[in-house]
Design a protein around this motif. Structure first.
Motif, mmCIF file in Angstrom:
data_model
loop_
_atom_site.group_PDB
_atom_site.id
_atom_site.type_symbol
_atom_site.label_atom_id
_atom_site.label_comp_id
_atom_site.label_asym_id
_atom_site.label_seq_id
_atom_site.Cartn_x
_atom_site.Cartn_y
_atom_site.Cartn_z
ATOM 1 N N GLY A 63 0.819 -1.205 0.000
ATOM 2 C CA GLY A 63 0.000 0.000 0.000
ATOM 3 C C GLY A 63 0.853 1.255 0.000
ATOM 4 N N LEU A 64 0.199 2.389 0.178
ATOM 5 C CA LEU A 64 0.919 3.663 0.266
ATOM 6 C C LEU A 64 1.182 4.069 1.711
ATOM 7 C CD1 LEU A 64 -0.773 5.869 -2.502
ATOM 8 C CD2 LEU A 64 1.409 4.660 -2.594
ATOM 9 N N GLY A 65 0.687 3.279 2.648
ATOM 10 C CA GLY A 65 0.895 3.609 4.053
ATOM 11 C C GLY A 65 -0.035 4.696 4.558
ATOM 12 N N LEU A 66 -1.083 4.995 3.798
ATOM 13 C CA LEU A 66 -2.065 6.001 4.220
ATOM 14 C C LEU A 66 -3.138 5.288 5.045
ATOM 15 C CD1 LEU A 66 -2.295 7.874 0.817
ATOM 16 C CD2 LEU A 66 -1.226 8.729 2.899
ATOM 17 N N ARG A 67 -2.819 5.025 6.293
ATOM 18 C CA ARG A 67 -3.661 4.181 7.132
ATOM 19 C C ARG A 67 -4.992 4.837 7.465
ATOM 20 N NH1 ARG A 67 -1.184 0.314 9.747
ATOM 21 N NH2 ARG A 67 -3.296 -0.556 9.681
ATOM 22 N N ARG A 68 -6.021 4.007 7.513
ATOM 23 C CA ARG A 68 -7.363 4.481 7.836
ATOM 24 C C ARG A 68 -7.550 4.551 9.346
ATOM 25 N NH1 ARG A 68 -11.264 0.908 6.397
ATOM 26 N NH2 ARG A 68 -9.792 -0.785 6.062
#
Length: 220
Positions: A140-145
């Motif tokens: 992923g891009l590491g843009l955690r939800r």
């Protein structure tokens, strides 16, 4: 006393009103807090304050998203991931059980998603968004939800404070305190609880949930 605040805890509404009236006569400029106003160092204490706190964080995220549009894509994504969204909310996630309000957390995440769509100029289906929100090590891009990380963050924080609280409260039972959180985590992750001595690490609460979402992305 114009900057002082007071919260009246316990008793009936009539008793609280009497207490406020007595204090008001002595300190006329004293401000009285409601359940929805009660914060400690910015973190909401009672559930009545959770919605307004999360809504304000979402509003701030919307404002930051409009400003990111003026930057280059690489700079904007870097700031998005490391400074402006989840990092701004993580303190509250660790201090308060806001995981109980997934709808409000989802609203915050939707602002993040919309911002990524705007910055990258791409269409983002639900499947793509799930992959984007995975850690980099999982593709992923590491843009955690926030909705995904709220429960692991809160559990790790509780167990991190166990030793200190136990030194002040002899009969402190951390298991009883967060029984609902642990049950919810087992349901979300599908695995057993981490070993007791390792429960202070947020990563160990987070990894099984990440793995579950990763497998769902691979299977889709």
């Amino acid at each position: 006393m114009s900057k002082c605040e007071m919260y009246v805890y316990g008793g009936s509404k009539k008793e609280q009103a009497t207490t406020k009236s007595m204090v008001k006569r002595i300190f006329p400029k004293l401000a009285f807090l409601t359940n929805a106003d009660l914060l400690l160092l910015g973190a909401p204490i009672l559930e009545d304050a959770f919605p307004s706190t999360l809504q304000e964080k979402t509003r701030q995220a919307e404002l930051m998203a409009t400003r990111l549009a003026k930057l280059g894509a690489h700079h904007a994504v870097f700031l998005l991931k490391n400074c402006l969204f989840l990092p701004k909310l993580l303190y509250i996630l660790r201090c308060s059980p806001v995981w109980k309000f997934p709808g409000l957390l989802r609203n915050f995440d939707e602002v993040l998603r919309s911002s990524v769509v705007s910055i990258t100029n791409t269409k983002m289906t639900d499947s793509v968004w799930r992959q984007t929100s995975l850690p980099i090590v999982k593709g992923g891009l590491g843009l955690r939800r926030a909705e995904e990380i709220a429960l692991p963050a809160y559990l790790a924080s509780i167990f991190s404070a166990k030793r200190l609280v136990s030194s002040m409260v002899a009969d402190f039972d951390v298991g009883a305190l967060c029984a609902a959180e642990q049950s919810a985590w087992v349901e979300q992750s599908g695995v057993e609880l981490p070993m007791p001595e390792l429960r202070v690490h947020q990563r160990l609460w987070d990894q099984p949930i990440v793995q579950k979402h990763f497998l769902a992305v691979v299977a889709s």
